[in-house]
Design an enzyme around this catalytic site. Structure first.
Site, mmCIF file in Angstrom:
data_model
loop_
_atom_site.group_PDB
_atom_site.id
_atom_site.type_symbol
_atom_site.label_atom_id
_atom_site.label_comp_id
_atom_site.label_asym_id
_atom_site.label_seq_id
_atom_site.Cartn_x
_atom_site.Cartn_y
_atom_site.Cartn_z
ATOM 1 C CE LYS A 85 -3.338 -1.586 65.847
ATOM 2 N NZ LYS A 85 -3.323 -0.735 67.053
ATOM 3 C CG ASP A 113 1.809 -2.024 66.314
ATOM 4 O OD1 ASP A 113 2.891 -1.754 65.737
ATOM 5 O OD2 ASP A 113 1.696 -2.975 67.114
#
Length: 214
Positions: free
Chosen positions: A126, A144
Site C-alpha cells: 500500500k 486501503d
C-alpha cells in the site's frame, strides 16, 4: 450469472467517467514536500486518519528535516513526537530503521522500484504503491480500507486480501487511471459509501453498482 471480465472493464470505465466529474480534484490527502515525507506520512497513516497525520507532521517535518535527522533520531523522543497517530512504538522503530536503510543502501534517496521499497522497514505494498503513484507517477493500485470495501461492493473482486484485490483491480483499471481511481475510491467511500449505512439512494454510481453485501 457471473459477470465477464470484458463487462467489468466496460462498467468500470463508466464508473471512472463519473468519478472524473464528481471527484475531479481527488488527490492524496497527506501533505508532503518530497518522497521521504510521503513515505513517512503513509507509514504514520496506518490505523490513523490523514487529517491527524497532517497535524502531527506539520511540526515533525520542521524538527526532522531530512533522512539523516530521522535516522539519527532518539527513538523515545520520536515516539512522543508521533504518539497521537497510534502504534507509535512500532512506527518510530520502523521510521528510524527505514531511514537508516535509505542511507546505507540507497544513498539517502527513496527508491522507485517496488522490490526496493518493500525491503524498507514498515513499508508494505500500500505504502509502496502510493509513493510510486503519487510522487514518481508510476501506475499502481493502492488498496486501503476504502478500496477493499468498495471494490467488493462494486463486484470488482471477491477477495479480502489486499494483494489479491490489487491484482484483480490491475486487470480492470487502465494504467492511466489507476492512481486517480484509488484516490477517488477514498473520496467516494467517505462521501457516499461508508461501512455503515451507505447512501445508495443518492450515490452517483448507484446504477452501476451491484451493491454486494449492502
Amino acid at each position: 450469472m457471473r459477470e465477464k471480465i470484458a463487462d467489468k472493464k466496460e462498467r468500470i470505465l463508466k464508473i471512472i467517467e463519473i468519478f472524473g466529474k464528481v471527484y475531479s480534484d481527488a488527490d492524496c490527502t497527506l501533505e508532503y514536500d518530497n518522497p521521504l515525507q510521503l513515505l513517512i506520512s503513509t507509514q504514520l497513516a496506518a490505523q490513523c486518519t490523514d487529517k491527524r497525520v497532517n497535524i502531527v507532521t506539520k511540526d515533525l517535518y520542521k524538527k526532522y528535516r531530512d533522512v539523516y535527522d530521522f535516522a539519527n533520531a532518539d527513538e523515545l523522543e520520536l515516539r512522543e513526537d508521533i504518539k497521537s497517530t497510534g502504534f507509535f512504538r512500532n512506527k518510530a522503530k520502523n521510521i528510524i530503521g527505514c531511514c537508516k536503510m535509505l542511507i546505507s543502501d540507497y544513498n539517502g534517496e527513496v527508491p522507485r522500484e517496488m522490490e526496493d521499497l518493500l525491503k524498507l522497514p514498515g513499508v508494505g505494498r500500500k505504502t509502496a504503491n502510493l509513493v510510486r503513484g503519487d510522487y514518481f507517477g508510476i501506475p499502481g493500485i493502492v488498496v486501503d480500507t476504502h478500496a477493499t470495501r468498495l471494490s467488493n461492493r462494486l463486484g470488482l473482486t471477491t477477495n479480502k486480501d489486499p494483494k489479491k484485490i490489487e491484482m484483480d483491480l490491475l486487470k480492470l483499471v487502465p494504467e492511466e487511471y489507476q492512481t486517480s481511481f484509488c484516490h477517488q475510491l477514498v473520496y467516494h467511500g467517505r462521501e457516499y459509501c461508508p461501512a455503515a449505512r451507505p447512501k445508495c439512494d443518492i450515490c452517483p454510481i448507484s446504477e452501476l453498482c451491484p451493491k454486494v453485501g449492502v
